[in-house]
Motif scaffolding. Sequence first.
Motif, PDB file in Angstrom:
ATOM      1  N   ASP B 391      26.616 -26.059 110.083  1.00  0.00           N
ATOM      2  CA  ASP B 391      25.791 -25.308 111.031  1.00  0.00           C
ATOM      3  C   ASP B 391      26.605 -24.745 112.183  1.00  0.00           C
ATOM      4  OD1 ASP B 391      23.740 -25.954 109.476  1.00  0.00           O
ATOM      5  OD2 ASP B 391      22.903 -27.520 110.776  1.00  0.00           O
ATOM      6  N   LEU B 392      27.586 -25.576 112.604  1.00  0.00           N
ATOM      7  CA  LEU B 392      28.423 -25.175 113.727  1.00  0.00           C
ATOM      8  C   LEU B 392      29.082 -23.833 113.430  1.00  0.00           C
ATOM      9  CD1 LEU B 392      29.382 -26.235 116.429  1.00  0.00           C
ATOM     10  CD2 LEU B 392      31.357 -27.186 115.267  1.00  0.00           C
ATOM     11  N   LEU B 393      29.466 -23.676 112.167  1.00  0.00           N
ATOM     12  CA  LEU B 393      30.184 -22.470 111.777  1.00  0.00           C
ATOM     13  C   LEU B 393      29.274 -21.244 111.848  1.00  0.00           C
ATOM     14  CD1 LEU B 393      33.077 -22.397 110.939  1.00  0.00           C
ATOM     15  CD2 LEU B 393      32.311 -21.924 108.636  1.00  0.00           C
ATOM     16  N   GLU B 394      28.013 -21.456 111.467  1.00  0.00           N
ATOM     17  CA  GLU B 394      27.069 -20.336 111.560  1.00  0.00           C
ATOM     18  C   GLU B 394      26.913 -19.884 112.999  1.00  0.00           C
ATOM     19  OE1 GLU B 394      23.335 -21.129 109.621  1.00  0.00           O
ATOM     20  OE2 GLU B 394      24.417 -21.642 107.772  1.00  0.00           O
ATOM     21  N   ALA B 395      26.801 -20.897 113.902  1.00  0.00           N
ATOM     22  CA  ALA B 395      26.681 -20.572 115.319  1.00  0.00           C
ATOM     23  C   ALA B 395      27.933 -19.839 115.796  1.00  0.00           C
ATOM     24  CB  ALA B 395      26.483 -21.851 116.120  1.00  0.00           C
ATOM     25  N   LEU B 396      29.077 -20.298 115.279  1.00  0.00           N
ATOM     26  CA  LEU B 396      30.358 -19.703 115.659  1.00  0.00           C
ATOM     27  C   LEU B 396      30.389 -18.226 115.257  1.00  0.00           C
ATOM     28  CD1 LEU B 396      33.199 -20.427 116.694  1.00  0.00           C
ATOM     29  CD2 LEU B 396      33.829 -20.875 114.350  1.00  0.00           C
ATOM     30  N   GLU B 397      29.934 -17.968 114.038  1.00  0.00           N
ATOM     31  CA  GLU B 397      29.959 -16.604 113.527  1.00  0.00           C
ATOM     32  C   GLU B 397      29.061 -15.693 114.369  1.00  0.00           C
ATOM     33  OE1 GLU B 397      28.699 -16.298 109.520  1.00  0.00           O
ATOM     34  OE2 GLU B 397      29.989 -14.580 109.118  1.00  0.00           O
ATOM     35  N   LYS B 398      27.927 -16.270 114.751  1.00  0.00           N
ATOM     36  CA  LYS B 398      26.995 -15.494 115.562  1.00  0.00           C
ATOM     37  C   LYS B 398      27.619 -15.178 116.913  1.00  0.00           C
ATOM     38  CE  LYS B 398      22.078 -15.667 116.550  1.00  0.00           C
ATOM     39  NZ  LYS B 398      20.984 -16.630 116.728  1.00  0.00           N
ATOM     40  N   GLN B 399      28.243 -16.199 117.501  1.00  0.00           N
ATOM     41  CA  GLN B 399      28.882 -16.033 118.809  1.00  0.00           C
ATOM     42  C   GLN B 399      29.961 -14.954 118.751  1.00  0.00           C
ATOM     43  OE1 GLN B 399      29.183 -19.038 121.368  1.00  0.00           O
ATOM     44  NE2 GLN B 399      30.483 -17.832 122.716  1.00  0.00           N
ATOM     45  N   LEU B 400      30.687 -14.905 117.620  1.00  0.00           N
ATOM     46  CA  LEU B 400      31.773 -13.933 117.485  1.00  0.00           C
ATOM     47  C   LEU B 400      31.252 -12.579 116.987  1.00  0.00           C
ATOM     48  CD1 LEU B 400      34.383 -16.288 115.836  1.00  0.00           C
ATOM     49  CD2 LEU B 400      34.497 -15.350 118.124  1.00  0.00           C
ATOM     50  N   ASP B 401      29.944 -12.471 116.833  1.00  0.00           N
ATOM     51  CA  ASP B 401      29.304 -11.225 116.418  1.00  0.00           C
ATOM     52  C   ASP B 401      29.735 -10.788 115.021  1.00  0.00           C
ATOM     53  OD1 ASP B 401      27.484  -9.296 116.781  1.00  0.00           O
ATOM     54  OD2 ASP B 401      28.799  -7.950 117.919  1.00  0.00           O
ATOM     55  N   PHE B 402      29.670 -11.719 114.084  1.00  0.00           N
ATOM     56  CA  PHE B 402      29.936 -11.457 112.663  1.00  0.00           C
ATOM     57  C   PHE B 402      31.177 -10.603 112.417  1.00  0.00           C
ATOM     58  CE2 PHE B 402      25.445 -12.179 113.324  1.00  0.00           C
ATOM     59  CZ  PHE B 402      25.251 -13.255 112.490  1.00  0.00           C
ATOM     60  N   PRO B 403      32.360 -11.143 112.741  1.00  0.00           N
ATOM     61  CA  PRO B 403      33.599 -10.375 112.575  1.00  0.00           C
ATOM     62  C   PRO B 403      33.954 -10.226 111.102  1.00  0.00           C
ATOM     63  CG  PRO B 403      34.117 -12.625 113.112  1.00  0.00           C
ATOM     64  CD  PRO B 403      32.625 -12.524 113.120  1.00  0.00           C
ATOM     65  N   THR B 404      34.797  -9.239 110.787  1.00  0.00           N
ATOM     66  CA  THR B 404      35.225  -9.061 109.398  1.00  0.00           C
ATOM     67  C   THR B 404      36.715  -9.268 109.230  1.00  0.00           C
ATOM     68  OG1 THR B 404      35.387  -6.715 109.847  1.00  0.00           O
ATOM     69  CG2 THR B 404      33.380  -7.480 108.754  1.00  0.00           C
ATOM     70  N   ALA B 405      37.457  -9.314 110.353  1.00  0.00           N
ATOM     71  CA  ALA B 405      38.903  -9.520 110.237  1.00  0.00           C
ATOM     72  C   ALA B 405      39.364 -10.535 111.266  1.00  0.00           C
ATOM     73  CB  ALA B 405      39.638  -8.198 110.446  1.00  0.00           C
ATOM     74  N   ASP B 406      40.371 -11.332 110.903  1.00  0.00           N
ATOM     75  CA  ASP B 406      40.882 -12.353 111.807  1.00  0.00           C
ATOM     76  C   ASP B 406      41.935 -11.739 112.728  1.00  0.00           C
ATOM     77  OD1 ASP B 406      43.243 -12.133 110.472  1.00  0.00           O
ATOM     78  OD2 ASP B 406      43.468 -14.274 110.064  1.00  0.00           O
ATOM     79  N   PRO B 407      42.424 -12.499 113.716  1.00  0.00           N
ATOM     80  CA  PRO B 407      43.352 -11.915 114.699  1.00  0.00           C
ATOM     81  C   PRO B 407      44.643 -11.391 114.078  1.00  0.00           C
ATOM     82  CG  PRO B 407      43.085 -14.284 115.025  1.00  0.00           C
ATOM     83  CD  PRO B 407      42.019 -13.849 114.097  1.00  0.00           C
ATOM     84  N   HIS B 408      45.009 -11.879 112.905  1.00  0.00           N
ATOM     85  CA  HIS B 408      46.229 -11.381 112.270  1.00  0.00           C
ATOM     86  C   HIS B 408      45.934 -10.171 111.388  1.00  0.00           C
ATOM     87  CE1 HIS B 408      47.820 -15.155 113.661  1.00  0.00           C
ATOM     88  NE2 HIS B 408      46.907 -15.797 112.969  1.00  0.00           N
TER      89      HIS B 408
END
Lengths: 290, 428
Positions: B391-408
């Motif tokens: 669940d934590l991960l779902e919240a994380l994704e929401k917080q990050l606004d459903f990103p499609t690419a990582d920082p690299h």
Amino acid sequence: MYFMLGLGGFLAALPCSQVGTFLVIRRMSLVGDAMSHSVLPGIVLGFLISKSLSSPWLILGAGLAGFVTTVLIELIHQKSRIKQDAAIGVVFTTLFAFGVLLISRVSDKVDLDTDCVLHGDLEHLVQSDLVSFFSVSIPAPLLSLFVVALMVVGIVTLFYRVLFVVSFDTALASSLRYRPILSHYLLMALTSFVVVAAFQVVGAILVVSLLILPGATASLCAVRLPKVLLIAALHSLLSSVGGVCLAVWTDMNTGASIVLFGAFLFMLAWGFGPLDGLLWQQIRRRRKEA
Amino acid sequence: MFGALQTALLASLFLGLSCGLIGSYVVVRRMSLFGDTMSHAVFPGVVLGFFLQDEKNPYFILGCALLAGILGALMSGSLQRTTRLKQDASLGVVLVTFFAFGVGLHSLSPQTGVSSYLYGQIAAITDSDLLMMGGVSLLIVCAVALLRRPFYVASFDPGFARNLSYPVKVLDSIFAFLLAAAVVVSMQAVGVVLVSAMLITPAATAYLLTDRFSKMMMLSVGFSILAGMIGCLWSYQQLKTPTGPAIAISAAALFGLAFLFAPQYGVLAKYLRRRQQVRQIRRENTLQSLYRIKEQRSDGKRAVTLSELAQYRRRSPSHVLPELFSLKKVGLIESLSGRDVWQLTMNGEQRAAELIRNHRLWELYLINEADYQTDHVHDDAEKMEHVLKGDLLEALEKQLDFPTADPHGMPIPDPAKTSVLLREGGQK
């Protein structure tokens, strides 16, 4: 004879008072209590090896038992959810039980009985063989007590700063690279050392009183550590002299009477001590009301 | 009235009931030193009880011992109130003063019965002693049953107890009295010096086995009774053995067993759990590596050779191989030729995508929210990804606004899509 008794008591009580003060300051009275119980198996083992109550084997055995105690407490406390006080309780009762069991096993074969070890026997010590020391002849056990006292006072003086800083401010101590864990073990080693030296005088159970009473009394009389240590030393002197007088007067067990006189001094400090004396508290309250 | 064996069993029962119940509170309230002080403080009462009466009278001794215990508790309380001494020092002072008083009084006129109170001697327990013990332990059980809730609240949350307008001070006094009573019940069997063992060790054993206080009390009573019985029978077998140490050592042996083998808090269980976790993490990392190697390729070939994998993970092939086999066993990867060439199965692909997604989301979060540098983020994200999921991960994704690419700049895979793609790919 009486002089020797008083001297023996003082030589046993002095190092205890110095180490015990640090225990009281660091809120480790329970550790002192535990240590005084748990060195018993070490003492008995040392006695079984050497057949004498005043040999270095005893110190070695007690040191080992003290070390085992410290390690076991840390082990139980760190590897499980048991809190430190309960860990201490489990360890010292077990080791003490082992000690009593050992004594009861061997008591009919060797000259070691529960009473002597547990309640002390100063008279017996004083009556043992005399040795000459700088052309003064004193009983041999007293000489070893003297050496122990000298060493402990020396170590406390030498490491005074470390013990002082570690006792009051662990964070500062580690920033000064004083290694709190190492100095914890130093204090534990000193405790088991003075306990084994003093147990013959007051017995293994009452040794804890030589550790706690001077420090507690002194911290009712002074705030600064050097003064506290000095008053603790004075307490050990007065209680051994007064205790011997009490023992001679009432024909009581010497160890118990030394402790009782020490407790009497504590009561005096509680009633009339300059810091928290009940008398001054009462007077202050009166003045406020008036 | 009672035979030797019956005495032993009854004494253990009474001892176990009173010490087990009271000891549970002593352990959770961290009052070990208080228990030890009370057990030493009753000693002068015992000596006085022998001293004042010609014949041993258990009820008189009980009264004197309780009185001494109460005096000790009062003295340490007033020391704490009126002086700067901390709790431990004031308890210590009371302990040594009272005990020395007892020893001194005893040395003035030695009474034969006293030493059995010091180290415990089951053979010295008479029928009237047994009756007294039964009565007092009944009192303790009733009191604990009646005051269970207030005691419980006052032990775990004194502030809350005050809010409920429980009389906390009165409760503490009642508790001190019950503690003294438990000491009196057990001192003839274990001796005043070792009553602490009975108060602390069985309760500590129970504490290793359960999280619920009611269960802990029951277990602690059970362990006390068991230790008491073993110790009493042992000391009957060899009369030279004092009962107290025998009971204390039995209790310690039970504690040792629980310390090693307790299902949740035992050292062994913890070690096994830790090892399992380490293996799990290694397996997950291998899975991710297979995914990453495939991802870095331009041709989209899925098979990976053992040496390739070993090089990527900077480990020797023999180190990587066991992880591959255990992954194969659960059907996440399959081998194409013996032990040399491997590829992810459909399930494996999906699981790896989940893990990678997890990792990349955490990297992104650490950089965005915790100001990590791009080249520092991998290790900490790696630590978190194995532990923080769901669940934590779902919240994380929401917080990050459903990103499609990582920082690299690598894509964050979506496991649902991956499986669909794979299934379609498989059909072609």
